[in-house]
Scaffold this active site. Sequence first.
Site, PDB file in Angstrom:
ATOM      1  N   HIS A 144      -9.159 -10.483  -1.754  1.00 65.22           N
ATOM      2  CA  HIS A 144      -9.087 -10.286  -0.295  1.00 65.22           C
ATOM      3  C   HIS A 144     -10.242 -11.116   0.264  1.00 65.22           C
ATOM      4  O   HIS A 144     -11.399 -10.689   0.226  1.00 65.22           O
ATOM      5  CB  HIS A 144      -9.243  -8.790   0.013  1.00 65.22           C
ATOM      6  CG  HIS A 144      -9.394  -8.457   1.465  1.00 65.22           C
ATOM      7  ND1 HIS A 144      -8.471  -7.724   2.158  1.00 65.22           N
ATOM      8  CD2 HIS A 144     -10.389  -8.742   2.350  1.00 65.22           C
ATOM      9  CE1 HIS A 144      -8.885  -7.567   3.422  1.00 65.22           C
ATOM     10  NE2 HIS A 144     -10.046  -8.176   3.557  1.00 65.22           N
TER      11      HIS A 144
ATOM     12  N   HIS B 207       0.285   3.701   8.397  1.00 68.39           N
ATOM     13  CA  HIS B 207      -0.757   4.586   8.930  1.00 68.39           C
ATOM     14  C   HIS B 207      -0.096   5.698   9.712  1.00 68.39           C
ATOM     15  O   HIS B 207       0.966   5.497  10.305  1.00 68.39           O
ATOM     16  CB  HIS B 207      -1.697   3.825   9.866  1.00 68.39           C
ATOM     17  CG  HIS B 207      -2.593   2.860   9.169  1.00 68.39           C
ATOM     18  ND1 HIS B 207      -3.616   3.259   8.345  1.00 68.39           N
ATOM     19  CD2 HIS B 207      -2.609   1.503   9.142  1.00 68.39           C
ATOM     20  CE1 HIS B 207      -4.240   2.201   7.849  1.00 68.39           C
ATOM     21  NE2 HIS B 207      -3.636   1.116   8.311  1.00 68.39           N
TER      22      HIS B 207
ATOM     23  N   ASP C  78       1.956  -6.902   2.368  1.00 65.00           N
ATOM     24  CA  ASP C  78       0.775  -6.147   2.808  1.00 65.00           C
ATOM     25  C   ASP C  78       1.212  -4.936   3.638  1.00 65.00           C
ATOM     26  O   ASP C  78       0.564  -4.571   4.633  1.00 65.00           O
ATOM     27  CB  ASP C  78      -0.211  -7.023   3.582  1.00 65.00           C
ATOM     28  CG  ASP C  78      -1.594  -6.370   3.710  1.00 65.00           C
ATOM     29  OD1 ASP C  78      -1.794  -5.283   3.128  1.00 65.00           O
ATOM     30  OD2 ASP C  78      -2.456  -6.940   4.395  1.00 65.00           O
TER      31      ASP C  78
ATOM     32  N   HIS D 182       0.863  -1.185   0.000  1.00 65.57           N
ATOM     33  CA  HIS D 182       0.000   0.000   0.000  1.00 65.57           C
ATOM     34  C   HIS D 182       0.901   1.238   0.000  1.00 65.57           C
ATOM     35  O   HIS D 182       1.548   1.534   1.004  1.00 65.57           O
ATOM     36  CB  HIS D 182      -0.926   0.004   1.221  1.00 65.57           C
ATOM     37  CG  HIS D 182      -1.926  -1.122   1.201  1.00 65.57           C
ATOM     38  ND1 HIS D 182      -3.113  -1.027   0.508  1.00 65.57           N
ATOM     39  CD2 HIS D 182      -1.896  -2.365   1.732  1.00 65.57           C
ATOM     40  CE1 HIS D 182      -3.790  -2.175   0.651  1.00 65.57           C
ATOM     41  NE2 HIS D 182      -3.061  -2.998   1.381  1.00 65.57           N
TER      42      HIS D 182
END
Lengths: 457, 315
Positions: free
Chosen positions: A181, A311, A307, A62
């Site tokens: 997913h 954040h 993955d 990500h």
Amino acid sequence: MSETNPTLLVVGAVLPNGSRTDILVEGGRILRTGTGLTAAGATVIDADGLTALPGLVDLHTHLREPGFEQSETVLTGSRAAALGGFTAVHAMANTSPVADTAGVVEQVASLGVRHGYATVRPIGAVTVGLEGQRLSEIGAMAQSRAKVSVFSDDGKCVHDALLMRRALEYVKTFDGVIAQHAQEPRLTEGAQMNEGALSGELGLAGWPAVAEESIIARDVLLAEHVGARLHICHVSTAGSVDVIRWAKARGIQVTAEATPHHLLLTEDLVRSYDSRYKVNPPLRRSEDVLALREGLADGTIDIVATDHAPHPVEAKECAWAEAAFGMVGLESALSVVQAAVVDSGQLGWADVARVLSAAPAAIGRLSGYAAPFAEGTIANFTLYDPAVRRSFGLEHLAGKGVNTPYLDLELPGRVVATIHDGYATVLDGALVDSSVVAASAVAASALVATRAAVARG
Amino acid sequence: MRHLLSTRDLDRATAVGILDVAEDMADVAHREIKKLPTLRGKTVINLFFEDSTRTRTSFELAAKRLSADLITFSAKGSSVSKGESLKDTAQTLAAMGADAVVIRHSASGAAQTLARSGWIDAAVLNAGDGTHEHPTQALLDAFTMRRRLHGSASRGKDLDGLRVTIVGDILHSRVARSNVWLLQALGATVNLIAPATLLPVDTSGWPATIGFDLDTAIDDDPDVIMMLRIQSERMNAAFFPNAREYSRQWGLDDERLARLRPDTMVMHPGPMNRGLEISANAADSARSTVLEQVANGVSIRMAVLYLLLSGSVKP
């Protein structure tokens, strides 16, 4: 005219097959391998005692850009990748705007080219806005300059059975793959952690294994029915490994990934209510961890993918139920894989090269990774010291996210150098300056353009 | 005791010690002046992210009877409802000089997060965290049981051999969890009765027996039967078909009440749904301890505040 990148001479590295070699890199390619190589004026990298691995390829990253630049950008994420030994990453589609059009995927890919730390391969959304209603413009993304071949609504499950069937059929047209997913949404409403004895005790809503396994079972049967390729993201349960093993035995075209954290960590960490351990799918029981390792060793699980989910700090500094799901993983992946399956003897370095480079490249249809270290191939590799141990700390992270579950844990190994398209992105264990890397990337692409012009005559 | 976060980590001696201090506190309620100077100069903050008039009032009264300065901070209509985080709220209140923070939060683990995060130095008292624990409720329940059993000779005693049946929504109940751990520490045995949908999927680690049938449990002649509140939102989420069926299967109705021994304690943490999980007769019968539980709640909370903030054993 741009400068050409310097010639590199790696001396005394050990290849995944155990043989010792020098590696001469010139003009972006591996010019020669063998012992006793010399090259006048070359930058020499002493690789005595280091393991040379093909450039790592992450199928599940990500990068958060566009839209969530406070969490990560293509630049910061690909720096994290380089520091972890990666030379290519596949950027998930859950950005804002969602990567569901040719415009967005081309923008992400071009940012990767400009920064130069890694090849950035965008993943396209399966459905418009990840909303699970209508197929996104899969053809346009596949035929764009970004040449998208992996499609995923990751973060959300393509749970509508008919839509999933159509998606599997439709991507066949473009030799693409759906990366699912696997999470039945109704069975996981409000879910906070693995459902089992511990979730009952901690009073946290459970994420049952069956919510993953039932979707995988349905989707492998759909993939068989329509003869399409299916990839399962972040497999986390022993039951899922069984279902995939069964599907492969039937000849279904399914591939599967496990994350480093699911190979090392268990749900017991949740007892602390420390939200760094909150991830989706959740950390599972030790039985599941062992089944994943076994599946990776016997080939049921094809690849390891990070993955990597950065954040901002405030998304984790709160009560468990309010915290965001996800962990960063690019910088620690190789060390965690070594700790989980190499040091235990289940995987050798040739297996690591397969599950972290050749296999994910093949699933993502990324060329140049099929024959690592062959003379004449584009130079993408990393030099790794498996002998050192280090207490993992914030100083070992390069991305914007600090939400790593490994802080203060002693982990083996360290990436010493990463070579991407023939130039260094990491040297002496430290990232090469971004302006130098960007200039190297320009020189490398100029070289490709020159070669193409020569080939055209 | 630095914090009170759960009953799971309370051993017998600590638990009996808290109950004994609560006995001393209960005596205060019978004095003409129901107030001790013990916590004068200490500041207690009631930090309620979730509405709870009963628990909040009980803590307020407990702090006031100990002469502490008290501020109650409710999330509704405050900066919390404008998106302020647990961290910022707690640090803001700590900066005002809180010695203890009593926290009620809808997220399981919120009290532990607050205590372990390093955000504040104050003692943290869990007044209910999500579906995890509600330790002062279990302590007041145990206190109530002990008083019914031993009366004025309660000090120093545990609940050895007492057979307690807890009925209802075990899955979502912080009261049940705190009771299971505390009752085991005090030597009682616990039987949990609920439809399978309202039990955790795996209770193998719980020091309790599990059953589905309330009538069998009543035939087993328990010493205590504790009815848990059924939340209305469970009825819309397929945990059971409707209130009528729940009441028929798992409600303490008059017929079941009549089958209990005259001295079987009927407990309920409140607020009750009369006619659903408990009949009006059961709630108002001599067996019922409901109002004693409320009164004892103040004594228990005084005891815990006292132990957290003064540290010595006798007031």
